[in-house]
Write a protein that holds these residues in place. Structure first.
Motif, short mmCIF file in Angstrom:
data_model
loop_
_atom_site.label_atom_id
_atom_site.label_comp_id
_atom_site.label_asym_id
_atom_site.label_seq_id
_atom_site.Cartn_x
_atom_site.Cartn_y
_atom_site.Cartn_z
N MET A 1 0.85 -1.17 0.00
CA MET A 1 0.00 0.00 0.00
C MET A 1 0.89 1.23 0.00
SD MET A 1 -3.04 -0.98 2.68
CE MET A 1 -2.10 -2.03 3.77
N THR A 2 0.53 2.19 -0.80
CA THR A 2 1.30 3.41 -0.84
C THR A 2 0.42 4.58 -0.43
OG1 THR A 2 0.74 3.74 -3.16
CG2 THR A 2 2.79 2.54 -2.68
N GLY A 3 1.05 5.71 -0.17
CA GLY A 3 0.29 6.88 0.25
C GLY A 3 -0.24 6.71 1.66
N ARG A 4 -1.45 7.15 1.86
CA ARG A 4 -2.09 7.04 3.19
C ARG A 4 -2.36 5.58 3.49
NH1 ARG A 4 -5.45 12.28 4.41
NH2 ARG A 4 -5.03 11.47 6.46
N ILE A 5 -2.07 5.19 4.70
CA ILE A 5 -2.25 3.78 5.07
C ILE A 5 -3.64 3.51 5.63
CG2 ILE A 5 0.20 3.34 5.43
CD1 ILE A 5 -0.33 3.60 8.45
N MET A 6 -4.37 4.58 6.00
CA MET A 6 -5.71 4.43 6.56
C MET A 6 -6.69 5.36 5.85
SD MET A 6 -5.52 4.25 10.68
CE MET A 6 -3.91 4.77 11.21
N THR A 7 -7.95 4.96 5.82
CA THR A 7 -8.99 5.83 5.32
C THR A 7 -9.19 6.99 6.29
OG1 THR A 7 -10.75 4.64 6.46
CG2 THR A 7 -10.19 3.89 4.21
N ARG A 8 -9.92 8.00 5.84
CA ARG A 8 -10.20 9.16 6.72
C ARG A 8 -10.95 8.71 7.97
NH1 ARG A 8 -10.01 14.54 4.60
NH2 ARG A 8 -11.66 15.01 6.07
N ASP A 9 -11.90 7.80 7.82
CA ASP A 9 -12.66 7.34 8.98
C ASP A 9 -11.78 6.59 9.97
OD1 ASP A 9 -15.01 8.48 8.07
OD2 ASP A 9 -15.76 6.63 7.18
N ALA A 10 -10.89 5.75 9.47
CA ALA A 10 -9.95 5.04 10.36
C ALA A 10 -9.01 6.04 11.03
CB ALA A 10 -9.17 3.98 9.59
N GLY A 11 -8.61 7.06 10.27
CA GLY A 11 -7.78 8.12 10.85
C GLY A 11 -8.52 8.86 11.96
N ALA A 12 -9.83 9.05 11.79
CA ALA A 12 -10.64 9.72 12.82
C ALA A 12 -10.67 8.88 14.09
CB ALA A 12 -12.06 9.97 12.31
N VAL A 13 -10.73 7.55 13.94
CA VAL A 13 -10.68 6.67 15.11
C VAL A 13 -9.34 6.83 15.82
CG1 VAL A 13 -10.68 4.26 15.89
CG2 VAL A 13 -12.35 5.02 14.19
N SER A 14 -8.26 6.90 15.05
CA SER A 14 -6.93 7.09 15.63
C SER A 14 -6.83 8.41 16.40
CB SER A 14 -5.86 7.04 14.54
OG SER A 14 -5.77 5.75 14.01
N ILE A 15 -7.43 9.46 15.83
CA ILE A 15 -7.42 10.75 16.52
C ILE A 15 -8.17 10.66 17.84
CG2 ILE A 15 -8.31 13.12 16.41
CD1 ILE A 15 -7.68 12.99 13.36
N ARG A 16 -9.35 10.02 17.81
CA ARG A 16 -10.13 9.88 19.04
C ARG A 16 -9.38 9.03 20.07
NH1 ARG A 16 -12.96 12.79 21.16
NH2 ARG A 16 -14.48 11.33 21.94
#
Length: 134
Positions: A1-16
């Motif tokens: 996988m290249t670029g972002r490794i997570m979708t925006r929604d998965a990234g939002a979970v990481s932020i939370r």
């Protein structure tokens, strides 16, 4: 996988998850924080800068750094594997959940045990119920 490794929604979970760790005063970002983030139904996309660091921890836009706790790197690698196995370019929230459940270190296995289940059992149940959800 290249670029972002997570979708925006998965990234939002990481932020939370990061926010839960900071709010609780914990000196690391652990799988339990990801569980809290998934359990809180207020996960949504929000503007903000958050940079996951490969295999070490995460830094918020204001410079607050939290190292990954036990099992988090293992969970993130498992999430990427789940995504790759399903031919997805990025790990989504489902892949992240399955990765967290697959981690054998940290507090997640103990938490699940106290709830009368295990990561592998719960992951299997999720895949049986929602085979295309991840």
């Amino acid at each position: 996988m290249t670029g972002r490794i997570m979708t925006r929604d998965a990234g939002a979970v990481s932020i939370r998850a990061f926010e839960h760790a900071v709010r609780l005063g914990h000196p690391y970002l652990g799988g339990e924080h990801y569980l809290l983030a998934r359990a809180a139904r207020d996960v949504h996309r929000r503007p903000g800068r958050f940079s996951p660091r490969r295999c070490s921890g995460a830094t918020r836009g204001d410079g607050v750094f939290l190292p990954h706790g036990p099992g988090v790197n293992q969970a993130l690698v498992a999430a990427r594997r789940e995504a790759a196995a399903r031919h997805a370019a990025q790990a989504d929230v489902g892949h992240l959940a399955l990765g967290i459940l697959a981690a054998g270190e940290g507090l997640v296995p103990t938490i699940l045990s106290r709830l009368g289940t295990s990561g592998p059992a719960l992951g299997t149940a999720i895949l049986d119920r929602y085979p295309s959800a991840s």
